[in-house]
Design a protein around this motif. Structure first.
Motif, short mmCIF file in Angstrom:
data_model
loop_
_atom_site.label_atom_id
_atom_site.label_comp_id
_atom_site.label_asym_id
_atom_site.label_seq_id
_atom_site.Cartn_x
_atom_site.Cartn_y
_atom_site.Cartn_z
N TRP A 126 15.10 -2.25 -3.86
CA TRP A 126 15.63 -0.78 -3.96
C TRP A 126 14.53 -0.24 -2.93
O TRP A 126 14.97 0.76 -2.32
CB TRP A 126 15.22 -0.52 -5.51
N LEU A 127 13.35 -0.46 -2.98
CA LEU A 127 12.31 0.44 -1.91
C LEU A 127 12.82 0.34 -0.73
O LEU A 127 12.76 1.39 0.01
CB LEU A 127 11.10 0.06 -2.36
N SER A 174 2.77 5.83 -2.77
CA SER A 174 3.81 6.56 -3.22
C SER A 174 4.00 6.84 -4.58
O SER A 174 4.76 7.84 -4.97
CB SER A 174 5.02 6.03 -2.32
N SER A 175 3.52 6.10 -5.36
CA SER A 175 3.81 6.01 -6.76
C SER A 175 2.53 7.03 -7.53
O SER A 175 2.79 7.49 -8.48
CB SER A 175 3.58 4.87 -7.51
N LEU A 176 1.67 7.66 -6.75
CA LEU A 176 0.82 8.72 -7.11
C LEU A 176 1.59 10.10 -7.30
O LEU A 176 2.72 10.14 -6.85
CB LEU A 176 -0.52 8.83 -6.04
N SER A 177 1.01 10.74 -7.79
CA SER A 177 1.23 12.35 -7.75
C SER A 177 1.53 13.09 -6.48
O SER A 177 0.73 12.55 -5.67
CB SER A 177 0.76 13.17 -8.78
N LEU A 226 9.02 11.43 0.19
CA LEU A 226 10.18 10.84 -0.14
C LEU A 226 10.30 9.78 -0.90
O LEU A 226 11.04 9.45 -1.86
CB LEU A 226 11.14 10.54 1.15
N ALA A 227 9.38 8.58 -0.51
CA ALA A 227 9.46 7.36 -1.45
C ALA A 227 8.72 7.60 -2.87
O ALA A 227 9.31 6.99 -3.69
CB ALA A 227 8.27 6.49 -0.61
N HIS A 228 8.10 8.66 -3.11
CA HIS A 228 7.73 8.83 -4.18
C HIS A 228 8.82 9.27 -5.14
O HIS A 228 8.94 8.97 -6.47
CB HIS A 228 6.85 10.30 -4.52
N SER A 231 0.84 -1.33 -0.17
CA SER A 231 0.04 0.02 0.07
C SER A 231 0.86 1.35 0.04
O SER A 231 0.52 2.17 -0.73
CB SER A 231 -0.85 -0.07 1.22
N GLN A 232 2.19 1.15 0.93
CA GLN A 232 2.79 2.29 0.84
C GLN A 232 3.15 2.46 -0.56
O GLN A 232 3.63 3.69 -1.04
CB GLN A 232 4.12 2.09 1.87
N ALA A 233 4.04 1.82 -1.16
CA ALA A 233 4.34 1.79 -2.46
C ALA A 233 3.49 2.26 -3.62
O ALA A 233 3.82 3.17 -4.48
CB ALA A 233 5.10 0.47 -3.05
#
Length: 193
Positions: free
Chosen positions: A74-75, A38-41, A61-63, A33-35
């Motif tokens: 990597w994440l 975080s991939s959203l704008s 930061l993850a974005h 869910s975090q990933a």
């Protein structure tokens, strides 16, 4: 290079090595869910509070971290970096090698430094906040407190403990602390429900 610096480097390498073990395990639900979030704008992260109730700093930061890779290993390197930085900060804070070594081998710290969540960053910022408190660097402390609040809601307890510390040990500095934190708390108003 002095003996102490050599030992510190070895402690940091040990801490890094322990945090890299088993980093390739599959994400569990919260990490996935975090990933995904975080991939959203950045605006979607900010305004999509209903999807996850945690504050946005780690998501931001993850974005940016996601721009360089998307593998689970990597994440997870993002929280690993925070965990190793906390080990170094523990040395700076205490000016002794033993606390840094104990943190480097602490099982809970290792575990949460491997998880793609905000806990490792929370630990780093919390340690940094206490360093600034004891160093009487109140502007930096206030800025770090804002970053803490934007990282995890539980940081309010650390901020309250700072106030308790000042009331008990440094009462004359409490007013300065409150003024600095009040000014910086204005930066938190956009996130306040």
């Amino acid at each position: 290079m002095g003996k102490e610096k050599t030992i510190l480097i070895l402690i940091l390498l040990l801490g890094l090595g322990l945090r890299l073990v088993n980093l390739n395990q599959s994400f569990w639900l919260d990490e996935a869910s975090q990933a995904q979030l975080s991939s959203l704008s950045l605006s979607q992260i900010w305004f999509n509070r209903a999807a996850d109730f945690h504050p946005p700093l780690f998501y931001f930061l993850a974005h940016f971290w996601l721009q360089f890779g998307r593998s689970e290993i990597w994440l997870r390197l993002l929280p690993v970096a925070s965990g190793v930085a906390t080990i170094y900060l523990m040395y700076v804070f205490s000016r002794r090698l033993m606390p840094a070594f104990l943190l480097a081998i602490a099982p809970f710290h290792i575990y949460y430094s491997q998880e793609f969540r905000s806990y490792s960053l929370l630990c780093l910022l919390g340690t940094l906040a206490m360093y600034f408190l004891l160093s009487r660097k109140y502007i930096w402390l206030s800025l770090t407190n804002i970053l803490l609040l934007y990282t995890h809601y539980s940081s309010i307890f650390l901020i309250l403990s700072q106030m308790v510390y000042l009331i008990i040990y440094e009462k004359k500095l409490l007013k300065k602390y409150i003024i600095h934190n009040s000014l910086f708390m204005l930066l938190y108003l956009p996130w306040f429900p």
